[in-house]
Design an enzyme around this catalytic site. Structure first.
Site, mmCIF file in Angstrom:
data_model
loop_
_atom_site.group_PDB
_atom_site.id
_atom_site.type_symbol
_atom_site.label_atom_id
_atom_site.label_comp_id
_atom_site.label_asym_id
_atom_site.label_seq_id
_atom_site.Cartn_x
_atom_site.Cartn_y
_atom_site.Cartn_z
ATOM 1 N N GLN A 1 11.477 31.825 8.976
ATOM 2 C CA GLN A 1 10.291 33.133 8.282
ATOM 3 C C GLN A 1 10.576 34.105 6.924
ATOM 4 O O GLN A 1 12.056 32.560 6.463
ATOM 5 C CB GLN A 1 8.707 33.743 8.691
ATOM 6 C CG GLN A 1 8.196 33.551 9.631
ATOM 7 C CD GLN A 1 9.043 33.189 11.340
ATOM 8 O OE1 GLN A 1 10.044 34.001 11.871
ATOM 9 N NE2 GLN A 1 8.163 32.117 11.967
ATOM 10 N N GLY B 1 8.807 25.767 10.800
ATOM 11 C CA GLY B 1 9.565 24.427 10.801
ATOM 12 C C GLY B 1 10.450 24.647 9.191
ATOM 13 O O GLY B 1 10.435 25.380 8.189
ATOM 14 N N HIS B 2 11.212 23.777 9.474
ATOM 15 C CA HIS B 2 12.228 23.108 7.809
ATOM 16 C C HIS B 2 12.316 22.045 7.654
ATOM 17 O O HIS B 2 12.601 21.388 9.175
ATOM 18 C CB HIS B 2 13.745 23.929 8.782
ATOM 19 C CG HIS B 2 13.981 25.706 8.725
ATOM 20 N ND1 HIS B 2 15.123 25.781 9.683
ATOM 21 C CD2 HIS B 2 13.315 26.165 8.426
ATOM 22 C CE1 HIS B 2 14.904 26.924 9.715
ATOM 23 N NE2 HIS B 2 13.976 27.924 8.659
#
Length: 462
Positions: A256, A72-73
């Protein structure tokens, strides 16, 4: 060296003409290279989303080149927080074409749910384009991910059980279903029937699970998913190259990070794709000469989720404080992250692997309360000082960090916007990390907000 000999190449002047034309057309010193790669340099969660969002102001296209929805960002815009999983960070800007590249594995249900959440908050996702060559995560991938982790017991890898690893495995064994298969129901059903026979046999005979229904899967994917995803499917390789040929700025963002890379990470505690900068070439369909800038993202300390070696790992009150103050819980899973001191040995290897041109340092403000700041500058492996990452995994597991301690600044950095306003100790800490890493630090994050960063002057932190 003279012209190629006809005796060697066998076609004489035709080859010489072709080579001459190629040399005239492709002079690296004259070619504009607008492509930029943003890559995590540790074990993920470095704050790539915030930097991508910042850089997107100057971009035309933002491409996600690998990974799935297990990463997630998080982007903070004013009082709003956006947690993105599959959709590139540039979606928050109306001038950006966000692209999901061929190297990504896509769970259609997750993608559509993310689109719905963004559009409910006023973010237009109609500009999103999805590669037809991207592979899809299927229900049997998720089921296999769950049962495999359960069976591994204490040796489990700590996956998010999202089906990402099994989807990449099917891609490698050439039995995967791709996004473009949604456009042809006959092909989709034929491929599904073939692969599901094998998957159901494994689920039933190895894991004692009930078989999955091909009809139910086909109805869902060819029905509600295909109807909404089809308008977004595009030749994303062509789209990216058109932008580059027109000298429009293109940003490639990975999920990642370097040490979760399938080939170069702390295997087997890695992801199933290649987050390193070179992964942008295969995951988006561009050659390496189109990339001119590679920005590595690093926290001022280090975190990782899941199992695997972690030489500078901390425990106790300092670790607990960093985890709580830094909100070190997974964006997607909510899992508590492991935390440790900055590791310059890892960073130097990340610089090598990614050909980093610069660093962006995040969460410097999380160190505001500390009296001293240890930085790992080398390892002790069986009594020998090692300054580069050990090649053999057994050496890495027993590596003992060698630290140099720097003084803390004991000052709140969250309101700092200019380099001159950084306390001398904070400035020296940034410079020390740059010196030990071998590349300059050009941006320093001092808070979660979109504008909470300091631009370091050129050459100031080298």
């Amino acid at each position: 060296m003279g012209d190629p000999s006809p005796a060697v190449f066998g076609v004489g002047g035709a080859v010489r003409t072709m080579l001459g034309r190629t040399a005239r057309n492709f002079r690296p010193e004259e070619t504009r290279v607008p492509a930029t790669v943003v890559v995590g340099t540790q074990w993920g969660d470095e704050g790539k989303g915030k930097l991508t969002d910042l850089l997107s102001k100057e971009m035309s296209v933002v491409v996600r080149y690998q990974g799935g929805h297990n990463a997630g960002h998080t982007i903070v815009v004013g009082d709003e927080t956006f947690a993105l999983q599959l959709i590139p960070s540039g979606v928050l800007y109306p001038h950006i074409t966000p692209v999901i590249g061929n190297g990504v594995v896509v769970d259609p249900s997750v993608l559509l749910a993310e689109i719905d959440k963004l559009e409910a908050r006023g973010i237009d996702c109609a500009r999103l384009r999805v590669s037809g060559n991207a592979h899809m995560i299927m229900p049997y991938h998720q089921e296999l991910d769950r049962v495999t982790e359960r069976r591994l017991g204490k040796n489990r890898l700590g996956t998010t059980k999202s089906g990402i690893g099994p989807a990449y495995a099917d891609k490698a064994t050439r039995v995967g279903l791709r996004v473009q298969d949604l456009l042809d129901p006959k092909i989709f059903r034929e491929k599904l029937e073939v692969v599901l026979k094998e998957k159901n046999a494994i689920l039933a005979k190895v894991y004692n699970r009930l078989p999955l229904s091909a009809d139910e899967i086909a109805d869902t994917y060819l029905g509600q998913y295909a109807e909404r995803i089809t308008p977004l499917v595009a030749d994303t390789v062509g789209l990216v190259h058109e932008a580059l040929d027109e000298d429009r700025n293109v940003l490639f963002e990975g999920a990642q990070a370097t040490f979760l890379d399938l080939d170069h990470g702390t295997y087997p505690f890695v992801t199933s794709s290649n987050p390193v900068a070179g992964g942008a070439c295969t995951g988006a369909g561009v050659g390496p000469m189109r990339i001119g800038r590679v920005i590595g993202i690093a926290k001022a300390y280090v975190t990782r989720v899941g199992s695997g070696p972690f030489p500078t790992e901390l425990d106790g009150p300092v670790a607990d404080d960093l985890i709580e103050r830094g909100r070190e819980y997974g964006t997607v899973t909510g899992r508590r992250r492991r935390v440790g001191w900055f590791d310059a040995v890892m960073m130097r290897h990340a610089v090598r692997l990614n050909s980093l041109t610069e660093l962006a340092l995040t969460k410097l403000d999380m160190l505001d309360t500390l009296d001293t700041l240890p930085v790992c500058v080398a390892y002790d492996v069986d009594g020998e000082r090692v300054e580069h990452l050990p090649y053999h995994q057994s050496d890495l597991h027993k590596a003992v960090p060698i630290f140099e301690e720097l003084p803390g600044w004991k000052t709140d950095l969250s309101g700092v916007t200019e380099t001159a306003d950084l306390p001398p100790a904070a400035r020296r800490f940034v410079e020390f990390l740059a010196e030990r890493s071998g590349v300059p630090v050009h941006l320093v994050g001092v808070g979660p907000g979109r504008d909470q960063f300091v631009r370091m002057p050129a050459g100031a932190a080298v």
